[in-house]
Enzyme design. Structure first.
Site, PDB file in Angstrom:
ATOM      1  N   TRP A 123       0.833  -1.217   0.000  1.00  0.00           N
ATOM      2  CA  TRP A 123       0.000   0.000   0.000  1.00  0.00           C
ATOM      3  C   TRP A 123       0.861   1.257   0.000  1.00  0.00           C
ATOM      4  CZ3 TRP A 123      -4.443  -0.735  -1.900  1.00  0.00           C
ATOM      5  CH2 TRP A 123      -5.149  -1.910  -1.653  1.00  0.00           C
ATOM      6  N   ASP A 169      -0.785   6.800   6.797  1.00  0.00           N
ATOM      7  CA  ASP A 169      -1.916   5.978   6.376  1.00  0.00           C
ATOM      8  C   ASP A 169      -2.158   4.978   7.506  1.00  0.00           C
ATOM      9  OD1 ASP A 169      -3.649   4.102   5.370  1.00  0.00           O
ATOM     10  OD2 ASP A 169      -2.449   3.589   3.603  1.00  0.00           O
ATOM     11  N   LYS A 197     -12.115  -1.096   8.180  1.00  0.00           N
ATOM     12  CA  LYS A 197     -11.526  -2.094   9.083  1.00  0.00           C
ATOM     13  C   LYS A 197     -11.939  -1.785  10.529  1.00  0.00           C
ATOM     14  CE  LYS A 197      -8.009  -2.075   5.623  1.00  0.00           C
ATOM     15  NZ  LYS A 197      -8.344  -3.199   4.802  1.00  0.00           N
TER      16      LYS A 197
HETATM   17  N1  PMP Z   1      -3.873   1.521   2.857  1.00  0.00           N
HETATM   18  C1  PMP Z   1      -3.932   0.407   3.599  1.00  0.00           C
HETATM   19  C2  PMP Z   1      -2.975   0.236   4.737  1.00  0.00           C
HETATM   20  C3  PMP Z   1      -4.886  -0.569   3.315  1.00  0.00           C
HETATM   21  O1  PMP Z   1      -4.947  -1.679   4.057  1.00  0.00           O
HETATM   22  C4  PMP Z   1      -5.782  -0.369   2.239  1.00  0.00           C
HETATM   23  C5  PMP Z   1      -6.860  -1.358   1.898  1.00  0.00           C
HETATM   24  N2  PMP Z   1      -6.840  -2.568   2.435  1.00  0.00           N
HETATM   25  C6  PMP Z   1      -5.667   0.800   1.477  1.00  0.00           C
HETATM   26  C7  PMP Z   1      -4.711   1.720   1.828  1.00  0.00           C
HETATM   27  C8  PMP Z   1      -6.575   1.060   0.311  1.00  0.00           C
HETATM   28  O2  PMP Z   1      -7.834   1.352   0.788  1.00  0.00           O
HETATM   29  P1  PMP Z   1      -9.084   1.571  -0.155  1.00  0.00           P
HETATM   30  O3  PMP Z   1      -9.429   0.260  -0.735  1.00  0.00           O
HETATM   31  O4  PMP Z   1     -10.112   2.100   0.785  1.00  0.00           O
HETATM   32  O5  PMP Z   1      -8.714   2.558  -1.201  1.00  0.00           O
END
Ligand code: PMP
Length: 355
Positions: free
Chosen positions: A100, A167, A191
């Site tokens: 991510w 994040d 989450k």
């Molecule tokens: N950052 C992290 C740490 C994540 O775990 C996730 C999704 N699992 C995201 C970003 C992306 O999130 P989204 O699908 O809401 O765009």
């Protein structure tokens, strides 16, 4: 009984589901569904303001912080952050600690210079990089507090004068920390906060004031703040589910209470796995995530059997991400200790039978 170990969208408290479903039929005895009245009504304004107040209270935010509920999931923040705070004449520092975070880096490069201060890509992001220094003149330092896919988690907050941006999608509200040390925090809600479709953003007022202005209104944090997160029609239901989850967290004792339970769950699962030679924990102990426990088995043939056994016993969502393989047991705030006890009992029994 189903034990939901999904990585996200993931388990939420049962009472949140019950209350949310009541509100779809009849919100607060108004005779209207939460889905069918305007967002600029006292009824919905009170939902947003209570949710924002609860965020302030649970995170113990100081008066210099703004709270926003924004569209688009955390992936939108990957580009909205640099669109606001980076430009071709500036450099932002990024930690490349997981899949991510690497996506955030890719997006930031569209807006300005990016210095990757450290990376754990060399070993498939299975550890948290350390020993890096941050350039003093960086516009900000961005990192992911919990790497959902790889099962690693930062311990503590880097000490630096560079504005910190995190994040926190997969560990927000799960453990205590000084959230006021951050200039900017974002987290997709699906989450620990609520339903998919909304992001929680906490931003420092002074930092917001340094942002770029020649950007589309919907991308401009200052305009969202000025409009109380209602620059356009917000994701009303997703925000309502956040409110219910935040109320639940406050009721059970807030972050200090949930942190204790999260520690118990993670200790139990990791110590069980570490005691059984059949299993392999790819992440070093000090970097292991309390939210997402990742493990593999030395014998791939047994992995199939293990997965089938878990499915038979109602343990869902434990297949590891395709980039890591093996298994991932997600234990977000709403996951009861009893479910982790049940899966560790299953793990021990499986190891006995197949040793
Ligand atoms: N950052 C992290 C740490 C994540 O775990 C996730 C999704 N699992 C995201 C970003 C992306 O999130 P989204 O699908 O809401 O765009």
């Amino acid at each position: 009984m189903i034990h939901n170990f999904n990585a996200g969208p993931s388990i939420l408290p049962k009472e949140v589901f019950e209350e949310a479903s009541r509100a779809i039929l009849n919100f607060n005895e108004t005779g209207l569904s939460i889905l069918e009245f305007g967002h600029r009504t006292p009824m919905f304004e009170s939902v947003v303001s209570e949710a924002m107040d609860l965020v302030r209270e649970l995170m113990q935010l100081d008066g210099n912080k703004e709270v926003m509920f924004l569209h688009g999931g955390a992936s939108t923040q990957f580009f909205q952050v640099p669109m606001n705070f980076l430009s071709k004449d500036k450099t932002a520092a990024y930690l490349d600690g997981g899949v991510w975070g690497s996506k955030a880096i890719k997006e930031a490069k569209l807006f300005g210079n990016v210095e990757v201060v450290a990376s754990s890509k060399d070993r498939n992001y299975s550890y948290i990089p350390t020993g890096y220094t941050l350039p003093d003149n960086a516009a900000y330092f961005h990192y992911t507090t919990n790497n959902t896919i790889e099962g690693t988690q930062m311990q503590g907050i880097p000490s630096s004068s560079v504005p910190l941006i995190a994040d926190m999608s997969s560990d927000i509200l799960s453990c205590g920390m000084d959230f006021n040390r951050f200039s900017f925090i974002y987290a997709g809600a699906q989450k620990n906060i609520g339903a998919a479709g909304v992001n929680l953003v906490v931003a420092d007022k002074d930092f917001l004031a340094t942002g770029n202005t020649a950007i589309p209104s919907m991308m401009d944090y200052r305009q969202h703040v000025a409009n109380g997160s209602m620059l356009n029609t917000p994701p009303v239901f997703a925000i309502y589910v956040c409110l219910l989850t935040l109320r639940w967290l406050k009721k059970i004792g807030g972050i200090p209470a949930i942190e204790k339970i999260n520690e118990q769950k993670a200790d139990l699962l990791y110590s069980t796995l570490a005691s059984l030679p059949m299993f392999n924990l790819p992440v070093p102990a000090q970097d292991r995530s309390k939210m997402n426990a990742v493990f593999t088995m030395h014998d791939p043939a047994l992995e199939k059997l293990f997965l089938t056994r878990c499915e038979e016993e109602g343990m869902v969502g434990i297949k590891g991400h395709r980039s890591v393989g093996g298994f991932r047991v997600s234990m977000y705030n709403a996951m009861p200790l009893s479910s982790v006890v049940d899966i560790t009992d299953l793990i021990k029994d499986f190891a006995n039978k197949h040793a």
